[in-house]
Write an enzyme that holds these catalytic residues in place. Structure first.
Site, PDB file in Angstrom:
ATOM      1  N   GLN A  16      -9.459  12.753  -1.367  1.00 44.44           N
ATOM      2  CA  GLN A  16      -8.872  13.374  -2.229  1.00 44.44           C
ATOM      3  C   GLN A  16      -9.265  14.880  -2.410  1.00 44.44           C
ATOM      4  OE1 GLN A  16      -7.805  11.455  -6.232  1.00 44.44           O
ATOM      5  NE2 GLN A  16      -9.018   9.811  -5.525  1.00 44.44           N
ATOM      6  N   ASN A  56     -14.164   8.710  -1.624  1.00 46.71           N
ATOM      7  CA  ASN A  56     -14.771   7.520  -2.158  1.00 46.71           C
ATOM      8  C   ASN A  56     -14.247   6.240  -1.436  1.00 46.71           C
ATOM      9  OD1 ASN A  56     -15.788   9.251  -4.102  1.00 46.71           O
ATOM     10  ND2 ASN A  56     -14.461   8.396  -5.654  1.00 46.71           N
ATOM     11  N   HIS A  64      -8.484   7.069   2.790  1.00 45.70           N
ATOM     12  CA  HIS A  64      -8.196   8.377   2.304  1.00 45.70           C
ATOM     13  C   HIS A  64      -9.076   9.080   1.588  1.00 45.70           C
ATOM     14  CE1 HIS A  64      -8.030   5.768  -1.184  1.00 45.70           C
ATOM     15  NE2 HIS A  64      -7.680   6.960  -1.906  1.00 45.70           N
ATOM     16  N   CYS A 101       0.362   3.574   3.367  1.00 49.21           N
ATOM     17  CA  CYS A 101       0.707   3.177   4.607  1.00 49.21           C
ATOM     18  C   CYS A 101       2.242   4.025   4.907  1.00 49.21           C
ATOM     19  CB  CYS A 101       1.168   1.624   4.645  1.00 49.21           C
ATOM     20  SG  CYS A 101      -0.306   0.857   4.895  1.00 49.21           S
ATOM     21  N   HIS A 123      -3.766   1.039   8.251  1.00 54.66           N
ATOM     22  CA  HIS A 123      -4.468   0.674   6.763  1.00 54.66           C
ATOM     23  C   HIS A 123      -5.883  -0.015   6.907  1.00 54.66           C
ATOM     24  CE1 HIS A 123      -4.058  -0.951   2.656  1.00 54.66           C
ATOM     25  NE2 HIS A 123      -4.662  -2.050   3.088  1.00 54.66           N
ATOM     26  N   CYS A 154       0.838  -1.176   0.041  1.00 53.89           N
ATOM     27  CA  CYS A 154      -0.008   0.136  -0.079  1.00 53.89           C
ATOM     28  C   CYS A 154       0.928   1.226   0.140  1.00 53.89           C
ATOM     29  CB  CYS A 154      -0.925   0.126   1.120  1.00 53.89           C
ATOM     30  SG  CYS A 154      -1.863   1.524   1.373  1.00 53.89           S
ATOM     31  N   HIS A 168      -6.689   1.859   1.532  1.00 53.03           N
ATOM     32  CA  HIS A 168      -6.236   2.534   3.029  1.00 53.03           C
ATOM     33  C   HIS A 168      -7.119   3.779   3.068  1.00 53.03           C
ATOM     34  CE1 HIS A 168      -2.609   3.420   5.560  1.00 53.03           C
ATOM     35  NE2 HIS A 168      -3.521   4.593   5.752  1.00 53.03           N
TER      36      HIS A 168
END
Lengths: 352, 352
Positions: B176, B161, B174, B76, B121, B73, B172
């Protein structure tokens, strides 16, 4: 031609079904012997005030048929004791009111129809012979005309979706027709932009765009009276627009031989899509025409065909930028897409 | 607060990365020791003349990382010899320029950033503690402010999303941020509709809609200063809009305690989404704010959160009506969705 080669019947729940045959002399008199609950669609229209856009709420569709096994396909003809949506033991093209429609009934109005292109379950539009293409064109034209006359209908939208990757719930070769009781936002927007262009610069915006695209290096195929190109600002990885070279607003405005040319070019584009990857690409095909009673000078007949497949093993999803902001992101350069589509398909570049 | 608890560094290829910590005293001095090719995004903007809409062509993204294994990932922290996008061995919240951006570089301009909410994660936004929510709000606000100041940026779009069903390529936790060099069509459209309302009837349209929705029977949860409801004309099966009760145009307009309330309500809605079905629902969350330099009276801060899951085993796809005509069809009655969301989640109806 419209005599013997066309026959309207009623299904057991009262829905209308019309057989369009390749020629006269076929017996389509079989009755629908199923015991169906009454057909009572009940969709609602709701206005999103923030975007001034209509949304259709069709809660009764939640339990519609979803990818049935091939031997339970509701679009196959009725045969061998199995009773489907189509009472006859065989057919060429058939249109009928959708049993699980998004539109129809009070209070919303409108109508949703299914169009089956062949009674062969495993076939596809791309495999239809010329004679069948003519029958499909006749059915699309007939339904465009008739649905436009229904009270309250403002826009007739003819389309085909193929592939379970994009949510097509039935595999049998078919398309649909939506008769909306409002002008959908995309159509309204295009008319607004075309009107502004005409006021500011004169002439038909889509005609000007077609002329520019023909010189733009992204033409995929061209016949005498139609052109297929990847637009400069394509939204989807492989997206092709098919336009007549002369101004025409709707399918009924085309002569029979023009329709034949359009249908053959559409089939050609679909064959190219099939040749792109190792397996057939799912696709969506949309026919744009003028709104009912709209300004024919502002509308421009066209077909838009695209696949969300951006590589053999990758689909383009509508992500936040598209669904949240309305800004499409295309990962494939339209010029590359056009090049790939020109060489794809057995018919070779430029040929139909 | 912005002193010790915030630190900007450069990644090996020159991209900017900022650590936002829950408090001071953390060492974020680790250097990025990877050997990366130069960062040279090259997206293009192309105008679709028929809809007067910008489309982004980002052909360099075609080969971006797609669902890597957990031990590879890129979000991470760097640890145990593995080097990721984040040089530090641990972090709270971090923002950095996307290595495979849809926007950025000449000629298009703009910028795409990634926001990581935790270095765990397997966690999720819905599991973040209050203190972390405050740090995320601080990061979102900081980036909204700073990105708005970049030359050419017209709109800053914060979103999250989650779920591979909707194409999220990394698991993971997150979100944007897209800084567009144009006002995206949905945002422009909303401003146009709000302007017309103000001219014809006076006042703020979103404020009037919020007042109507609070009385509409579809409220999912309400705090002192924010309300979460399923809109009357919801487009998605489960769609919740979160609005401040007072007029605010952007995240930086909210006081710290207001931001805390908004974030907690967002987390509450996500928890309700998790309680809807047997497994977590994929979701999209979009933060609406005013365009850069836009009329703050026309824009209204809000969050829109929705899942395309319409039943435990069914996703809503964008079909022809949505993607071809711009008319959404929702198979779930918004009143039913609101009822289900009120009872979903461990926190109980109405509570946050």
């Amino acid at each position: 031609m419209d005599g013997d080669a066309q026959r309207a019947v009623r299904l057991a729940d009262g829905r209308e079904l019309i057989y369009f045959d390749d020629g006269p002399g076929h017996d389509r008199s079989a009755r629908d012997r199923r015991d169906l609950p009454p057909f009572a669609p009940s969709s609602q229209l709701r206005l999103d005030p923030l975007l001034d856009e209509w949304v259709i709420v069709a809660a009764h569709r939640q339990h519609r048929t979803n990818l049935p096994a091939a031997d339970a396909c509701p679009l196959c003809p009725s045969a061998g004791g199995r009773r489907t949506e189509i009472p006859a033991p065989g057919y060429h093209v058939v249109t009928f009111e959708n049993r699980y429609p998004s539109l129809g009934g009070p209070p919303a109005g409108g109508r949703c129809e299914v169009v089956c292109f062949t009674d062969e379950h495993g076939s596809s539009f791309s495999a239809l012979p010329d004679r069948r293409l003519a029958t499909v064109a006749r059915a699309w034209t007939h339904r465009t005309r008739e649905l436009s006359r229904l009270p309250g209908v403002r826009y007739v939208f003819v389309f085909e979706n193929r592939g379970d990757e994009i949510g097509a719930t039935l595999q049998h070769p078919h398309g649909q027709i939506y008769a909306y009781p409002f002008v959908p936002s995309r159509v309204a927007r295009a008319a607004e932009v075309a009107r502004r262009y005409r006021e500011e610069r004169g002439g038909c915006l889509p005609c000007a765009v077609v002329a520019a695209e023909r010189a733009g290096g992204r033409v995929v195929a061209e016949t005498g009276r139609f052109v297929a190109f990847v637009p400069e600002a394509a939204r989807w990885p492989f997206e092709v627009h098919i336009h007549p070279l002369r101004h025409a607003a709707s399918l009924p405005d085309l002569a029979e031989d023009e329709q034949a040319e359009l249908m053959a070019l559409y089939r050609d584009v679909l064959r190219r899509f099939e040749g792109l990857f190792e397996r057939p690409a799912p696709y969506m095909a949309h026919l744009d025409q003028a709104p009912v009673g709209g300004d024919a000078g502002l509308a421009h007949l066209s077909m838009r065909v695209f696949t969300p497949r951006r590589a053999a093993d990758k689909l383009k999803y509508l992500a936040a930028s598209e669904s949240g902001a309305g800004a499409f992101i295309n990962d494939v350069l339209p010029e590359d897409a056009a090049r790939m589509l020109r060489v794809a398909g057995s018919s070779g570049p430029g040929a139909v």
